[in-house]
Design a protein around this motif. Structure first.
Motif, PDB file in Angstrom:
ATOM      1  N   LEU A  88       0.814  -1.218   0.000  1.00  0.00           N
ATOM      2  CA  LEU A  88       0.000   0.000   0.000  1.00  0.00           C
ATOM      3  C   LEU A  88       0.848   1.269   0.000  1.00  0.00           C
ATOM      4  O   LEU A  88       0.397   2.317  -0.478  1.00  0.00           O
ATOM      5  N   GLY A  89       2.020   1.218   0.554  1.00  0.00           N
ATOM      6  CA  GLY A  89       2.869   2.405   0.684  1.00  0.00           C
ATOM      7  C   GLY A  89       2.506   3.195   1.920  1.00  0.00           C
ATOM      8  O   GLY A  89       3.270   3.274   2.876  1.00  0.00           O
ATOM      9  N   THR A  90       1.329   3.829   1.907  1.00  0.00           N
ATOM     10  CA  THR A  90       0.791   4.555   3.058  1.00  0.00           C
ATOM     11  C   THR A  90      -0.665   4.165   3.197  1.00  0.00           C
ATOM     12  O   THR A  90      -1.391   4.027   2.208  1.00  0.00           O
ATOM     13  N   ALA A  91      -1.094   3.987   4.443  1.00  0.00           N
ATOM     14  CA  ALA A  91      -2.489   3.583   4.653  1.00  0.00           C
ATOM     15  C   ALA A  91      -2.939   4.010   6.031  1.00  0.00           C
ATOM     16  O   ALA A  91      -2.129   4.162   6.955  1.00  0.00           O
ATOM     17  N   SER A  92      -4.233   4.224   6.141  1.00  0.00           N
ATOM     18  CA  SER A  92      -4.787   4.469   7.467  1.00  0.00           C
ATOM     19  C   SER A  92      -4.828   3.151   8.222  1.00  0.00           C
ATOM     20  O   SER A  92      -4.750   2.071   7.640  1.00  0.00           O
ATOM     21  N   ALA A  93      -4.967   3.265   9.522  1.00  0.00           N
ATOM     22  CA  ALA A  93      -5.006   2.062  10.347  1.00  0.00           C
ATOM     23  C   ALA A  93      -6.174   1.172   9.940  1.00  0.00           C
ATOM     24  O   ALA A  93      -6.043  -0.056   9.858  1.00  0.00           O
ATOM     25  N   GLY A  94      -7.326   1.785   9.640  1.00  0.00           N
ATOM     26  CA  GLY A  94      -8.486   0.987   9.268  1.00  0.00           C
ATOM     27  C   GLY A  94      -8.293   0.280   7.938  1.00  0.00           C
ATOM     28  O   GLY A  94      -8.611  -0.908   7.792  1.00  0.00           O
ATOM     29  N   ASP A  95      -7.753   1.018   6.924  1.00  0.00           N
ATOM     30  CA  ASP A  95      -7.513   0.401   5.621  1.00  0.00           C
ATOM     31  C   ASP A  95      -6.468  -0.705   5.726  1.00  0.00           C
ATOM     32  O   ASP A  95      -6.569  -1.746   5.061  1.00  0.00           O
ATOM     33  N   LEU A  96      -5.459  -0.491   6.569  1.00  0.00           N
ATOM     34  CA  LEU A  96      -4.408  -1.495   6.730  1.00  0.00           C
ATOM     35  C   LEU A  96      -4.966  -2.760   7.384  1.00  0.00           C
ATOM     36  O   LEU A  96      -4.598  -3.875   7.015  1.00  0.00           O
ATOM     37  N   ALA A  97      -5.886  -2.565   8.345  1.00  0.00           N
ATOM     38  CA  ALA A  97      -6.502  -3.728   8.983  1.00  0.00           C
ATOM     39  C   ALA A  97      -7.288  -4.533   7.960  1.00  0.00           C
ATOM     40  O   ALA A  97      -7.207  -5.769   7.921  1.00  0.00           O
ATOM     41  N   ASP A  98      -8.026  -3.854   7.097  1.00  0.00           N
ATOM     42  CA  ASP A  98      -8.799  -4.559   6.071  1.00  0.00           C
ATOM     43  C   ASP A  98      -7.888  -5.272   5.086  1.00  0.00           C
ATOM     44  O   ASP A  98      -8.148  -6.423   4.691  1.00  0.00           O
ATOM     45  N   ALA A  99      -6.791  -4.603   4.666  1.00  0.00           N
ATOM     46  CA  ALA A  99      -5.905  -5.174   3.646  1.00  0.00           C
ATOM     47  C   ALA A  99      -5.070  -6.334   4.179  1.00  0.00           C
ATOM     48  O   ALA A  99      -4.738  -7.270   3.445  1.00  0.00           O
ATOM     49  N   SER A 100      -4.751  -6.277   5.457  1.00  0.00           N
ATOM     50  CA  SER A 100      -3.836  -7.286   6.018  1.00  0.00           C
ATOM     51  C   SER A 100      -4.548  -8.450   6.675  1.00  0.00           C
ATOM     52  O   SER A 100      -3.948  -9.510   6.889  1.00  0.00           O
ATOM     53  N   GLY A 101      -5.825  -8.251   7.046  1.00  0.00           N
ATOM     54  CA  GLY A 101      -6.524  -9.303   7.768  1.00  0.00           C
ATOM     55  C   GLY A 101      -6.297  -9.247   9.259  1.00  0.00           C
ATOM     56  O   GLY A 101      -6.706 -10.158   9.991  1.00  0.00           O
ATOM     57  N   VAL A 102      -5.624  -8.200   9.737  1.00  0.00           N
ATOM     58  CA  VAL A 102      -5.435  -8.035  11.177  1.00  0.00           C
ATOM     59  C   VAL A 102      -6.743  -7.493  11.763  1.00  0.00           C
ATOM     60  O   VAL A 102      -7.319  -6.530  11.228  1.00  0.00           O
ATOM     61  N   PRO A 103      -7.273  -8.055  12.842  1.00  0.00           N
ATOM     62  CA  PRO A 103      -8.520  -7.547  13.432  1.00  0.00           C
ATOM     63  C   PRO A 103      -8.411  -6.064  13.781  1.00  0.00           C
ATOM     64  O   PRO A 103      -7.353  -5.602  14.254  1.00  0.00           O
ATOM     65  N   GLN A 104      -9.485  -5.317  13.523  1.00  0.00           N
ATOM     66  CA  GLN A 104      -9.487  -3.881  13.789  1.00  0.00           C
ATOM     67  C   GLN A 104      -9.049  -3.536  15.218  1.00  0.00           C
ATOM     68  O   GLN A 104      -8.240  -2.628  15.407  1.00  0.00           O
ATOM     69  N   PRO A 105      -9.526  -4.263  16.250  1.00  0.00           N
ATOM     70  CA  PRO A 105      -9.116  -3.889  17.616  1.00  0.00           C
ATOM     71  C   PRO A 105      -7.607  -4.085  17.858  1.00  0.00           C
ATOM     72  O   PRO A 105      -7.069  -3.490  18.801  1.00  0.00           O
ATOM     73  N   ARG A 106      -6.943  -4.882  17.034  1.00  0.00           N
ATOM     74  CA  ARG A 106      -5.519  -5.179  17.267  1.00  0.00           C
ATOM     75  C   ARG A 106      -4.578  -4.316  16.450  1.00  0.00           C
ATOM     76  O   ARG A 106      -3.386  -4.255  16.729  1.00  0.00           O
ATOM     77  N   ILE A 107      -5.079  -3.655  15.392  1.00  0.00           N
ATOM     78  CA  ILE A 107      -4.187  -3.000  14.451  1.00  0.00           C
ATOM     79  C   ILE A 107      -3.354  -1.900  15.095  1.00  0.00           C
ATOM     80  O   ILE A 107      -2.193  -1.700  14.768  1.00  0.00           O
ATOM     81  N   TYR A 108      -3.943  -1.169  16.073  1.00  0.00           N
ATOM     82  CA  TYR A 108      -3.210  -0.069  16.709  1.00  0.00           C
ATOM     83  C   TYR A 108      -2.036  -0.603  17.538  1.00  0.00           C
ATOM     84  O   TYR A 108      -0.935  -0.025  17.521  1.00  0.00           O
ATOM     85  N   ASP A 109      -2.265  -1.682  18.286  1.00  0.00           N
ATOM     86  CA  ASP A 109      -1.164  -2.279  19.056  1.00  0.00           C
ATOM     87  C   ASP A 109      -0.072  -2.808  18.120  1.00  0.00           C
ATOM     88  O   ASP A 109       1.127  -2.680  18.413  1.00  0.00           O
ATOM     89  N   VAL A 110      -0.505  -3.400  17.016  1.00  0.00           N
ATOM     90  CA  VAL A 110       0.466  -3.952  16.059  1.00  0.00           C
ATOM     91  C   VAL A 110       1.332  -2.839  15.482  1.00  0.00           C
ATOM     92  O   VAL A 110       2.567  -2.960  15.404  1.00  0.00           O
ATOM     93  N   LEU A 111       0.691  -1.725  15.081  1.00  0.00           N
ATOM     94  CA  LEU A 111       1.462  -0.606  14.521  1.00  0.00           C
ATOM     95  C   LEU A 111       2.402   0.004  15.562  1.00  0.00           C
ATOM     96  O   LEU A 111       3.533   0.387  15.247  1.00  0.00           O
ATOM     97  N   ARG A 112       1.909   0.106  16.825  1.00  0.00           N
ATOM     98  CA  ARG A 112       2.762   0.654  17.878  1.00  0.00           C
ATOM     99  C   ARG A 112       4.015  -0.208  18.072  1.00  0.00           C
ATOM    100  O   ARG A 112       5.135   0.308  18.210  1.00  0.00           O
ATOM    101  N   ASP A 113       3.869  -1.536  18.055  1.00  0.00           N
ATOM    102  CA  ASP A 113       5.017  -2.430  18.240  1.00  0.00           C
ATOM    103  C   ASP A 113       5.975  -2.346  17.045  1.00  0.00           C
ATOM    104  O   ASP A 113       7.201  -2.350  17.221  1.00  0.00           O
ATOM    105  N   LEU A 114       5.424  -2.275  15.833  1.00  0.00           N
ATOM    106  CA  LEU A 114       6.281  -2.165  14.644  1.00  0.00           C
ATOM    107  C   LEU A 114       7.051  -0.849  14.651  1.00  0.00           C
ATOM    108  O   LEU A 114       8.227  -0.796  14.249  1.00  0.00           O
ATOM    109  N   GLU A 115       6.386   0.205  15.127  1.00  0.00           N
ATOM    110  CA  GLU A 115       7.062   1.504  15.190  1.00  0.00           C
ATOM    111  C   GLU A 115       8.156   1.489  16.253  1.00  0.00           C
ATOM    112  O   GLU A 115       9.234   2.060  16.058  1.00  0.00           O
TER     113      GLU A 115
END
Length: 356
Positions: A29-56
């Motif tokens: 995607l290059g750049t994506a919102s947290a919601g779009d990234l959750a949809d594209a990756s299959g990561v559950p919406q409630p988990r996407i923020y924690d996942v991004l925080r850990d990756l960052e």
């Protein structure tokens, strides 16, 4: 490589499954919102923020606030560097596993059991390369080919090499010209046998079932244990079988590394009235200090003497067997490996001169 495979590799590299899925989707995607990234990756919406925080936190992505939380991969160098480090660690572990599987060192212990014949063969080559005097081998023609460069070098350096060849076809048996370049003597055993290497009556490589499901081997670095295998070689693999090649000198200097090989020939000379001058290297039995005797043999002695009429056989020599050597410093008895009864335990007997 498809996305699912890449996700699996990144998991092996230390990311969680959700982290790997989010990272791979963000690469596309290059750049994506947290919601779009959750949809594209299959990561559950409630988990996407924690996942991004850990990756960052690991430096793999960066986030910033827009109308919603946005994420992007600024530079993949951080993850590539971590993966490269893990690859190096895996390679190091792979090398160590292979080393421990194929080349265990019997350091600090007298014997080691190994799982592969290749390990025995590798260590045998090292033993032969470090040999000082004497190599005895029970081998097939194929094993001779594997050992040929090492045997040729040892033979050229003056190492005494005995080959007991077994498991051969008529077209496989090495000829005398070939053997002359790699050994001192060779005999043929007309039935299968174990692989056995004896070096300087000290080091042993042994494998009974080569290329079989029950394959295993032994590596030994101990003079007492090697003595047992020495008798096995002499009785089962050597004495009974026909000579195929004999490159020994019939004129002095004549070398012997087993006293029971020397006694019958020296005894015959003494019975003819000859004076036999010898140089013997070995150890004093009482102190285990190295010694060398230079003198003449005055007597041979063995417990089986005169058991049978005719030439002395190995049966006559299975008990105590010794030489008596007169030197300028006194008269000393000389025994074979493991003796506790004579003055000297011999490593090598050299007949330097025979006076009729």
């Amino acid at each position: 490589m498809d996305s699912e495979r890449l996700v699996s590799v990144l998991k092996s590299g230390g990311l969680s499954r959700y982290q790997a899925q989010a990272y791979v989707a963000l690469l596309e995607l290059g750049t994506a919102s947290a919601g779009d990234l959750a949809d594209a990756s299959g990561v559950p919406q409630p988990r996407i923020y924690d996942v991004l925080r850990d990756l960052e936190a690991d430096g793999y992505v960066e986030t910033y606030e827009g109308e919603t939380l946005q994420a992007r991969i600024h530079d993949p160098a951080a993850l590539v560097s971590d993966l490269s480090t893990r690859i190096a660690q895996f390679q190091s572990a792979t090398d160590e596993i292979e080393h421990r599987w194929t080349e265990p060192e019997p350091t600090g212990q007298e014997a080691a059991i190994v799982a592969q014949f290749e390990t025995v063969l590798t260590r045998t080559i090292e033993f032969i390369e470090d040999a000082n005097n004497y190599v005895q081998l029970s081998v097939t023609p194929g094993q001779i080919e594997q050992l040929e460069p090492t045997l040729r070098a040892a033979h050229e350096d003056g190492i005494y090499v005995q080959l007991a060849i077994h498991s051969f076809g008529e077209d496989e048996l090495p000829d005398e010209e070939y053997l002359a370049g790699i050994c001192t003597e060779a005999r043929v055993r007309e039935r299968p046998a174990a692989f056995l290497a004896l070096i300087d009556q000290q080091q042993v490589g042994y494998a009974l079932h080569v290329d079989s499901p029950s394959e295993y081997g032994m590596l030994i670095d101990d003079r007492g244990l090697a003595y047992v295998f020495s008798w096995f070689f002499s009785t089962m693999l050597w004495e009974l079988w026909d000579t195929h090649y004999d490159g020994r000198s019939s004129d002095p200097p004549i070398r012997y590394f087993e006293i029971r090989r020397a006694i019958p020939e020296i005894e015959a000379l003494l019975e003819e009235g000859a004076t036999v001058h010898v140089r013997i290297t070995g150890q004093w039995v009482d102190s285990r200090r190295p010694c060398q005797l230079v003198g003449t043999v005055t007597e041979v002695s063995y417990e089986g003497e005169h058991l049978d009429e005719g030439p002395t056989t190995l049966r006559d020599l299975v008990g105590r067997a010794s030489l008596v050597v007169e030197t300028d410093g006194g008269t000393f008895s000389v025994g074979g490996i493991g003796t506790h009864l004579e003055d000297v335990e011999t490593d090598q007997i050299v007949v330097e001169e025979i006076e009729p």
